[in-house]
Design a protein around this motif. Structure first.
Motif, PDB file in Angstrom:
ATOM      1  N   ARG A  45       0.827  -1.213   0.000  1.00  0.00           N
ATOM      2  CA  ARG A  45       0.000   0.000   0.000  1.00  0.00           C
ATOM      3  C   ARG A  45       0.860   1.262   0.000  1.00  0.00           C
ATOM      4  N   THR A  46       1.886   1.284   0.848  1.00  0.00           N
ATOM      5  CA  THR A  46       2.745   2.475   0.927  1.00  0.00           C
ATOM      6  C   THR A  46       3.543   2.672  -0.364  1.00  0.00           C
ATOM      7  N   ALA A  47       3.954   1.553  -0.985  1.00  0.00           N
ATOM      8  CA  ALA A  47       4.687   1.661  -2.250  1.00  0.00           C
ATOM      9  C   ALA A  47       3.797   2.236  -3.343  1.00  0.00           C
ATOM     10  N   ILE A  48       2.527   1.801  -3.371  1.00  0.00           N
ATOM     11  CA  ILE A  48       1.585   2.317  -4.369  1.00  0.00           C
ATOM     12  C   ILE A  48       1.347   3.815  -4.161  1.00  0.00           C
ATOM     13  N   ASN A  49       1.297   4.222  -2.886  1.00  0.00           N
ATOM     14  CA  ASN A  49       1.066   5.632  -2.561  1.00  0.00           C
ATOM     15  C   ASN A  49       2.328   6.486  -2.683  1.00  0.00           C
ATOM     16  N   GLY A  50       3.443   5.863  -3.017  1.00  0.00           N
ATOM     17  CA  GLY A  50       4.682   6.607  -3.178  1.00  0.00           C
ATOM     18  C   GLY A  50       5.388   6.952  -1.882  1.00  0.00           C
ATOM     19  N   ASP A  51       4.946   6.353  -0.768  1.00  0.00           N
ATOM     20  CA  ASP A  51       5.579   6.593   0.532  1.00  0.00           C
ATOM     21  C   ASP A  51       6.684   5.555   0.717  1.00  0.00           C
ATOM     22  N   PHE A  52       7.807   5.774   0.063  1.00  0.00           N
ATOM     23  CA  PHE A  52       8.861   4.762   0.039  1.00  0.00           C
ATOM     24  C   PHE A  52       9.622   4.661   1.357  1.00  0.00           C
ATOM     25  N   GLU A  53       9.599   5.716   2.155  1.00  0.00           N
ATOM     26  CA  GLU A  53      10.225   5.635   3.480  1.00  0.00           C
ATOM     27  C   GLU A  53       9.481   4.631   4.356  1.00  0.00           C
ATOM     28  N   THR A  55       7.666   2.209   3.169  1.00  0.00           N
ATOM     29  CA  THR A  55       7.913   0.904   2.547  1.00  0.00           C
ATOM     30  C   THR A  55       9.222   0.316   3.042  1.00  0.00           C
ATOM     31  N   PHE A  56      10.240   1.153   3.170  1.00  0.00           N
ATOM     32  CA  PHE A  56      11.532   0.699   3.693  1.00  0.00           C
ATOM     33  C   PHE A  56      11.395   0.195   5.124  1.00  0.00           C
ATOM     34  N   ILE A  57      10.609   0.894   5.937  1.00  0.00           N
ATOM     35  CA  ILE A  57      10.391   0.452   7.319  1.00  0.00           C
ATOM     36  C   ILE A  57       9.721  -0.919   7.334  1.00  0.00           C
ATOM     37  N   CYS A  58       8.771  -1.129   6.438  1.00  0.00           N
ATOM     38  CA  CYS A  58       8.106  -2.438   6.352  1.00  0.00           C
ATOM     39  C   CYS A  58       9.101  -3.532   5.984  1.00  0.00           C
ATOM     40  N   LEU A  59       9.974  -3.255   5.032  1.00  0.00           N
ATOM     41  CA  LEU A  59      10.984  -4.237   4.645  1.00  0.00           C
ATOM     42  C   LEU A  59      11.938  -4.515   5.807  1.00  0.00           C
ATOM     43  N   LEU A  60      12.254  -3.471   6.550  1.00  0.00           N
ATOM     44  CA  LEU A  60      13.113  -3.642   7.729  1.00  0.00           C
ATOM     45  C   LEU A  60      12.433  -4.529   8.765  1.00  0.00           C
ATOM     46  N   VAL A  61      11.135  -4.337   8.964  1.00  0.00           N
ATOM     47  CA  VAL A  61      10.378  -5.164   9.921  1.00  0.00           C
ATOM     48  C   VAL A  61      10.392  -6.628   9.490  1.00  0.00           C
ATOM     49  N   LEU A  62      10.239  -6.877   8.199  1.00  0.00           N
ATOM     50  CA  LEU A  62      10.273  -8.258   7.700  1.00  0.00           C
ATOM     51  C   LEU A  62      11.621  -8.916   8.009  1.00  0.00           C
ATOM     52  N   VAL A  63      12.697  -8.139   7.926  1.00  0.00           N
ATOM     53  CA  VAL A  63      14.020  -8.659   8.271  1.00  0.00           C
ATOM     54  C   VAL A  63      14.123  -8.893   9.775  1.00  0.00           C
ATOM     55  N   LEU A  64      13.611  -7.947  10.562  1.00  0.00           N
ATOM     56  CA  LEU A  64      13.671  -8.077  12.023  1.00  0.00           C
ATOM     57  C   LEU A  64      12.874  -9.289  12.507  1.00  0.00           C
ATOM     58  N   PHE A  65      11.811  -9.642  11.792  1.00  0.00           N
ATOM     59  CA  PHE A  65      11.024 -10.815  12.158  1.00  0.00           C
ATOM     60  C   PHE A  65      11.865 -12.103  12.115  1.00  0.00           C
ATOM     61  N   LEU A  66      12.962 -12.076  11.374  1.00  0.00           N
ATOM     62  CA  LEU A  66      13.801 -13.263  11.230  1.00  0.00           C
ATOM     63  C   LEU A  66      14.804 -13.410  12.378  1.00  0.00           C
ATOM     64  N   ILE A  67      14.903 -12.385  13.227  1.00  0.00           N
ATOM     65  CA  ILE A  67      15.901 -12.403  14.296  1.00  0.00           C
ATOM     66  C   ILE A  67      15.740 -13.602  15.238  1.00  0.00           C
ATOM     67  N   PRO A  68      14.522 -13.898  15.751  1.00  0.00           N
ATOM     68  CA  PRO A  68      14.395 -15.055  16.649  1.00  0.00           C
ATOM     69  C   PRO A  68      14.877 -16.361  16.017  1.00  0.00           C
ATOM     70  N   ALA A  69      14.493 -16.598  14.766  1.00  0.00           N
ATOM     71  CA  ALA A  69      14.916 -17.824  14.089  1.00  0.00           C
ATOM     72  C   ALA A  69      16.423 -17.830  13.876  1.00  0.00           C
ATOM     73  N   PHE A  70      16.989 -16.663  13.530  1.00  0.00           N
ATOM     74  CA  PHE A  70      18.442 -16.568  13.332  1.00  0.00           C
ATOM     75  C   PHE A  70      19.193 -16.866  14.628  1.00  0.00           C
ATOM     76  N   LEU A  71      18.727 -16.318  15.731  1.00  0.00           N
ATOM     77  CA  LEU A  71      19.395 -16.549  17.012  1.00  0.00           C
ATOM     78  C   LEU A  71      19.353 -18.022  17.399  1.00  0.00           C
ATOM     79  N   GLN A  72      18.204 -18.651  17.170  1.00  0.00           N
ATOM     80  CA  GLN A  72      18.073 -20.059  17.537  1.00  0.00           C
ATOM     81  C   GLN A  72      18.958 -20.955  16.678  1.00  0.00           C
ATOM     82  N   GLU A  73      19.080 -20.604  15.403  1.00  0.00           N
ATOM     83  CA  GLU A  73      19.890 -21.414  14.498  1.00  0.00           C
ATOM     84  C   GLU A  73      21.376 -21.140  14.660  1.00  0.00           C
ATOM     85  N   ARG A  74      21.727 -19.859  14.793  1.00  0.00           N
ATOM     86  CA  ARG A  74      23.140 -19.476  14.813  1.00  0.00           C
ATOM     87  C   ARG A  74      23.805 -19.782  16.149  1.00  0.00           C
ATOM     88  N   PHE A  75      23.088 -19.569  17.245  1.00  0.00           N
ATOM     89  CA  PHE A  75      23.702 -19.702  18.563  1.00  0.00           C
ATOM     90  C   PHE A  75      23.176 -20.896  19.353  1.00  0.00           C
TER      91      PHE A  75
END
Length: 283
Positions: A45-53, A55-75
């Motif tokens: 929705r934000t990308a369609i509306n041209g609010d790319f900042e 959109t970037f925050i949303c992409l960052l959140v998707l990456v942050l969601f992977l932190i628990p799985a990364f910690l469990q696998e890596r450590f």
């Protein structure tokens, strides 16, 4: 062809791991998928509306969601389902609801609630990092429950202070406003002492403040971040203290406290042994 084959293998491996995780922690997977779908929808929705900042925050959140799985696998650490779900919800609450939906401004105690919860969870993480030494077979020192509680408390407060440093640097160098302002109606300052004797001069009943001769119309004096920073540290203190007390009694009961067990990450045996070996090498 070889590259495509590797990609297919990676997708199959990811799908297999997800199915295994779903069988082991179905509630975590459900929360993860629901939040991820919501964030993807907001990103589109934000990308369609041209609010790319945003959109970037949303992409960052998707990456942050992977932190628990990364910690469990890596450590080789096992996060309790309760802890993992709260981490996902906190990331969503802080970025999507707090930043994009302006809950930090619209909801009075939103920031306070998040900082209190983070203080609590960070103490749980700190507790597990110290407790791994107790569970190691190669370390002869047995740390007392009080020492574990103090270590957990100090870990949480240290991370809280470092976060406030980050907020200040972001405001100072990037001209953001992470340390939110507070409108106050009185303050004391030695700068206003005409005798230069370090006497605090009290200014009260402030109803307005002007900058370059122009009224800001705030109804009081604008404090730039001090109250917000101290409130964040104070509620972090409360959250850390609450869990440290819970952790203390949990250790006194030899791990039979279900409440503490719902929040304390546990290292797998081989990870505990590696940590212990590292301690032996240092000593």
């Amino acid at each position: 062809m070889a590259k495509q084959k590797k990609q297919k293998q990676a997708v199959r491996r990811w799908a297999t791991e997800l199915r295994g995780h779903a069988r082991k922690k179905p509630s975590v997977v459900i929360v993860y998928l629901v939040l991820r779908i919501i964030v993807i929808a907001v990103a589109v929705r934000t990308a369609i509306n041209g609010d790319f900042e945003s959109t970037f925050i949303c992409l960052l959140v998707l990456v942050l969601f992977l932190i628990p799985a990364f910690l469990q696998e890596r450590f080789s650490v096992e996060l309790p389902s309760t802890l993992e779900i709260i981490i996902l919800l906190l990331i969503f609450a802080a970025e999507i609801m707090g930043e994009l939906s302006n809950y930090y401004i619209r909801v009075t105690y939103w920031d306070t609630l998040l900082h209190t919860t983070w203080g609590f969870l960070l103490a749980a993480v700190g507790f597990s990092l110290v407790d791994v030494l107790n569970r190691s077979e190669s370390i002869r020192v047995q740390l007392s429950p009080l020492y574990l509680a103090i270590g957990a408390f100090c870990f949480s407060m240290t991370i809280g202070v470092l976060w406030e440093f980050l907020e200040f640097c972001a405001d100072y160098f990037l001209h953001l406003d992470m340390q939110k302002d507070t409108v106050i109606h009185a303050f004391s300052s030695v700068t206003l002492d005409p005798t230069m004797q370090n006497v605090a001069v009290r200014v009260e009943n402030i109803t307005d403040v002007a900058v370059n001769g122009e009224s800001l119309g705030l109804g009081g004096y604008l404090d730039i971040g001090l109250y917000d920073t101290m409130e964040d540290l104070f509620v972090n203190f409360i959250g850390a203290l609450i869990f440290s007390i819970i952790g203390y009694f949990a250790e006194k009961s030899h791990g039979r406290n279900w409440l503490a067990a719902s929040f304390i990450p546990r290292f797998h045996r081989h990870a505990e042994q590696s940590a212990a070996d590292g301690e032996d090498e240092i000593s």
